[in-house]
Design an enzyme around this catalytic site. Structure first.
Site: not given
Length: 464
Positions: A77, A151, A175
């Site tokens: 990420k 996210s 997330s």
């Protein structure tokens, strides 16, 4: 499982035995990324040259020196520091490359993994969707008009489509688990202190932590064994497991007492009928495996005040570390101002409240080994739902999405989302399983049992 993409366990085994080169493994992943990613926007950066060079170094070292993740392509990420690359955090606030790998990336590389790219996220990961002004929206591969959640949505999509077997994300309010649910994969939020957040001493005052998304339990256990452990500067620490997580996943589990919560965490939050039906079917699957699953109301402690205080204070701290805070998105700057307005005494009160919430969640385990509840109470929203929304509207839209997940960020308990079925819209539905602090082994053992009994993650119907 996407049959065209081997698991991390399979890749590492073949590389260690000399039956596959690390370069071949990485080339295959890069080919899948080139074919699939233009349609879903999961990757922000593809490290083609660097990844091939790193794979060749593994091959030159020889199979005898290969680690547990030898030749495994891994995506990270946009908030993971990779030496020489800008950690964008999903926005334009940073421009200087990171001086060194973060602790998790160091451990992945030491185990033989190859970082093939970076994945999409909302700026600072502050919303449970995956869209930003810098990188645009990531699309759910099961229905490109829908969100993959967030996210860590880029990481979930990268795994669900078979572009990589492992992708790293983070979880500050759901997330990892939310996109895992929306994309039909496995997302594990480790216990607070299980995985180091270095170079940060903590992330969002303990709400957020690093973790992985995979297609199966054995891959997740393998990754957890690699990334777990504290560093000297970590504020939070969890005792090491009594045996490797991979052994827990392989060894199975006896009959477990599973408390299926009949009420959502947030009072008044209605669970959509398809989600409720999937949970009932999933409970039956667990019973068929020999587990004692009983439905009951849970006296959930109210996490809202503690969560929001730590969330905004954490975002403020994160903004203090970026190169150009003035370049952050307008919504992020509002969150920073809210965090700046919180007095220190309010943050201390929230930390005390978090300890009370932890005790309240722990009380639910007096009659159970695991808790079970839906990851999401409804279907994922539209892929572009947050576009054009102001701060207040985006926060309001996000509230029901995290209503069943954020409490465990406050309490620090480990939680995993696993595939539980499909809704009438064809989108995956996830079941969330929660264990006592430090008992990720139970989550992994049960997930592995589900995997062995007929598959844990559905095959994505898109092109290989």
């Amino acid at each position: 499982m996407n049959r065209s993409a081997p698991s991390a366990v399979e890749i590492a085994r073949e590389v260690r035995r000399g039956r596959m080169s690390a370069r071949r493994s990485v080339e295959d992943a890069l080919a899948r990324i080139a074919a699939i990613d233009p349609d879903v926007n999961a990757f922000t950066v593809v490290r083609r040259r660097a990844a091939l060079r790193e794979a060749e170094q593994i091959d030159r070292a020889g199979a005898a020196l290969a680690g547990p993740l030898a030749g495994v392509p891994v995506a990270v990420k946009e908030e993971y520091d990779v030496a020489g690359e800008v950690t964008t955090l999903g926005g334009r606030g940073n421009t200087a490359p990171a001086h060194a790998d973060c602790a998790v990336v160091q451990r992945l590389r030491a185990a033989g993994a190859v970082i093939v790219g970076r994945t999409n996220m909302s700026e600072f990961g502050q919303f449970p969707a995956t869209q930003s002004a810098l990188h645009g929206a990531c699309l759910n591969p099961w229905d490109p008009s829908r969100s993959p959640g967030g996210s860590s949505g880029g990481s979930a999509v990268a795994v669900a489509t078979g572009m990589v077997p492992v992708a790293m994300g983070s979880d500050g309010g759901g997330s990892l688990r939310i996109p895992a649910s929306a994309c039909g994969v496995v997302g594990l939020k480790p216990a607070r202190g299980r995985v180091s957040s270095a170079p940060l001493d903590e992330h969002w005052l303990g709400l957020a932590g690093f973790g992985a998304i995979t297609r199966g339990a054995r891959d997740m256990a393998l990754v957890m064994d690699v990334i777990s452990g504290s560093t000297a500067g970590d504020r939070w620490r969890t005792a090491p497991p009594t045996r490797p997580f991979a052994e827990s996943a392989e060894g199975g589990t006896g009959a477990l007492r599973v408390l299926a919560a009949s009420n959502p965490v947030m009072p008044g939050a209605g669970v959509a009928a398809p989600v409720g039906a999937a949970m009932r079917d999933f409970a039956q699957r667990l019973r068929a495996l020999g587990h004692d699953v009983r439905g009951a109301r849970v006296a959930w402690p109210t996490p809202t005040a503690a969560f929001l205080t730590l969330y905004f204070a954490g975002i403020r701290r994160e903004a203090e570390l970026v190169d150009h805070p003035e370049r952050l998105e307008p919504r992020t700057r509002v969150s920073v101002r809210v965090g700046a307005a919180l007095p220190a005494c309010a943050v201390r009160a929230a930390e005390r409240g978090a300890r009370r919430i932890r005790a309240g969640v722990e009380a639910a385990f007096l009659s159970a080994d695991l808790l079970m509840l839906p990851t999401l109470i409804g279907a994922p929203g539209g892929a572009h739902d947050l576009r054009g929304k102001g701060w207040a509207a985006a926060m309001l839209a996000s509230t029901p999405v995290v209503s069943n997940t954020a409490i465990f960020n406050v309490s620090g308990h480990p939680a995993v989302s696993v595939h539980a079925g499909f809704g009438p819209d064809g989108l995956p539905i996830g079941a969330q399983l929660v264990a006592r602090t430090g008992r990720e082994d139970l989550l992994l053992a049960l997930a592995a049992q589900l995997e062995h009994s007929g598959g844990l993650c559905p095959p994505w119907p898109g092109r290989p």
